[in-house]
Design a protein around this motif. Sequence first.
Motif, PDB file in Angstrom:
ATOM      1  N   LEU A   3       0.836  -1.197   0.000  1.00 34.96           N
ATOM      2  CA  LEU A   3       0.000   0.000   0.000  1.00 34.96           C
ATOM      3  C   LEU A   3       0.874   1.251   0.000  1.00 34.96           C
ATOM      4  O   LEU A   3       1.884   1.309   0.709  1.00 34.96           O
ATOM      5  N   PRO A   4       0.504   2.275  -0.780  1.00 33.19           N
ATOM      6  CA  PRO A   4       1.286   3.512  -0.784  1.00 33.19           C
ATOM      7  C   PRO A   4       1.110   4.287   0.516  1.00 33.19           C
ATOM      8  O   PRO A   4       0.126   4.087   1.250  1.00 33.19           O
ATOM      9  N   TYR A   5       2.048   5.198   0.779  1.00 33.07           N
ATOM     10  CA  TYR A   5       1.967   6.018   1.986  1.00 33.07           C
ATOM     11  C   TYR A   5       0.813   7.013   1.863  1.00 33.07           C
ATOM     12  O   TYR A   5       0.551   7.555   0.796  1.00 33.07           O
ATOM     13  N   ALA A   6       0.133   7.270   2.961  1.00 28.87           N
ATOM     14  CA  ALA A   6      -0.929   8.281   3.002  1.00 28.87           C
ATOM     15  C   ALA A   6      -0.781   9.103   4.277  1.00 28.87           C
ATOM     16  O   ALA A   6      -0.386   8.588   5.322  1.00 28.87           O
ATOM     17  N   GLU A   7      -1.091  10.408   4.189  1.00 29.62           N
ATOM     18  CA  GLU A   7      -0.955  11.295   5.332  1.00 29.62           C
ATOM     19  C   GLU A   7      -1.862  10.849   6.474  1.00 29.62           C
ATOM     20  O   GLU A   7      -2.993  10.415   6.241  1.00 29.62           O
ATOM     21  N   LYS A  10      -6.897  14.055   7.789  1.00 28.26           N
ATOM     22  CA  LYS A  10      -7.777  14.431   6.688  1.00 28.26           C
ATOM     23  C   LYS A  10      -8.104  15.913   6.814  1.00 28.26           C
ATOM     24  O   LYS A  10      -7.968  16.514   7.879  1.00 28.26           O
ATOM     25  N   SER A 318       5.079  12.092   8.299  1.00 29.06           N
ATOM     26  CA  SER A 318       4.356  12.811   7.252  1.00 29.06           C
ATOM     27  C   SER A 318       5.031  14.145   6.946  1.00 29.06           C
ATOM     28  O   SER A 318       5.232  14.508   5.788  1.00 29.06           O
ATOM     29  N   GLN A 322       7.437  14.716   3.515  1.00 27.60           N
ATOM     30  CA  GLN A 322       6.941  15.614   2.463  1.00 27.60           C
ATOM     31  C   GLN A 322       8.052  16.533   1.982  1.00 27.60           C
ATOM     32  O   GLN A 322       8.202  16.783   0.778  1.00 27.60           O
ATOM     33  N   SER A 414      -0.187  20.324  -0.186  1.00 30.70           N
ATOM     34  CA  SER A 414      -0.245  18.951  -0.667  1.00 30.70           C
ATOM     35  C   SER A 414       0.997  18.638  -1.501  1.00 30.70           C
ATOM     36  O   SER A 414       1.773  19.532  -1.858  1.00 30.70           O
ATOM     37  N   ASN A 415       1.160  17.376  -1.856  1.00 26.92           N
ATOM     38  CA  ASN A 415       2.273  17.009  -2.730  1.00 26.92           C
ATOM     39  C   ASN A 415       2.099  17.554  -4.150  1.00 26.92           C
ATOM     40  O   ASN A 415       3.067  17.666  -4.899  1.00 26.92           O
TER      41      ASN A 415
END
Length: 458
Positions: A3-7, A10, A318, A322, A414-415
Amino acid sequence: MELPYAEPYKIKMVESINRSTKEQRLKWIKKANYNLFNLTSDKVFIDLLTDSGTGAMSDKQWAEMMIGDESYAGSSSFLKLKKTVKKITGFKYFLPTHQGRAAENVLFSALVKEGDIVPGNSHFDTTKGHIEFRKATAIDCTIDEAFDTSKIHPFKGNIDIQKLKSVFKKYPAKKIPLVILTITCNSSGGQPVSVQNVKEVSKLCKQYNVPLFFDSARFAENAYFIKKREKGYESKTIKEIAKEVFSYGDGMTMSAKKDGLVNMGGFIALNSKEIFKQATVFNIMFEGFITYGGMNGRDMGALAIGLDEATEFNYLESRVEQVAYLGNKLVEFGVPVQQPIGGHAIFLDANKFVPNIPREEYRAQALAIEIYVVGGIRGVEIGTVLADRDPITRENRYPELELVRLAVPRRTYSNNHMDYIAVALKNIYDTRNEAKTGYVITEEAPIMRHFTTKFKKV
């Protein structure tokens, strides 16, 4: 498939930012006398001027704001913050201030006098300013590896023990009121300091009976790098690492606008009752009563929560990664940056980026202006302008590195924004040979000039 990284958060609220044209930005920067500090925020698309007080607070921090106790003396918000600072740092005594440079002002008023010597690792602008304002001298003892932006070293913020030892041997201990260890080291590119180095510096300070203080604005990011890079700390928590680091010192100043995750605030924490008593006098004179020190109760409450949040691994992963995402893209594009990538910012090497612009024409400032004109991105010069003039000769001081800092606010962009920045910088780098001239100063302040300097094009 992995699974990819997620912050680990939300989005609950958004803030509009304004696009503009290159023609508009050329007009605006000229009207601002080519000083990026003079631009109003509505004229900036992506604001990387600083990571100080520009981040997004959490829902828990905003909730704490609603129950802030605004009592002048002895507020419950102060007691919450005092308890949190003691838990995280281990220091016995605590004084709130309205921001980091205020903490420096209070502490240095108590400790630093004319003729003193204050060694450290690349003192930042306000730190050096407060030292030199008191007619004392800051001596940089950073390791040499920090000044080679292409060299990979895990802890470029480290103090060179031999350099520090030379200072101790040259000057009597009574002329050295403290050593300042900045974690992470902003001026060398947001670079961390290892626990081993902290131990060695602490041992040497004790040998010469000189107090060791931390400039702790980004202490949590420093602890993250220790966990990721220093052997023996892989399984320790961020809070455990931070508390161990602080255990080797005598005190700290803190700009809470960074790793405190608040828009305003700071503090001093220390173990010496005597220094605390001296600092208390100046805190009351400059900041306010000792249980608010220039801060609102609601801000103290938000800071108590922020310090807890900032010392959790998921948040730090996170935040730091980034910045690394942007830095790695620039490395792929061949753009010269300080490596390895620091914790809070990308530092562009202007000596390699625009070597055709003479240093006396402030090449890093010229590059920062071009980044704004091309992309609407506001950064800041960390070079000759910031280095200021020699207090005696009044000649420009030319530091080894001419940098442009792009400081990434916490939990803000955001990225996609990082991708935009990377492409803008690649486009500028691809046309770098066209840059031949820079700027001259037409007006400047006698100290910490970079905030208000006026320029004109050569």
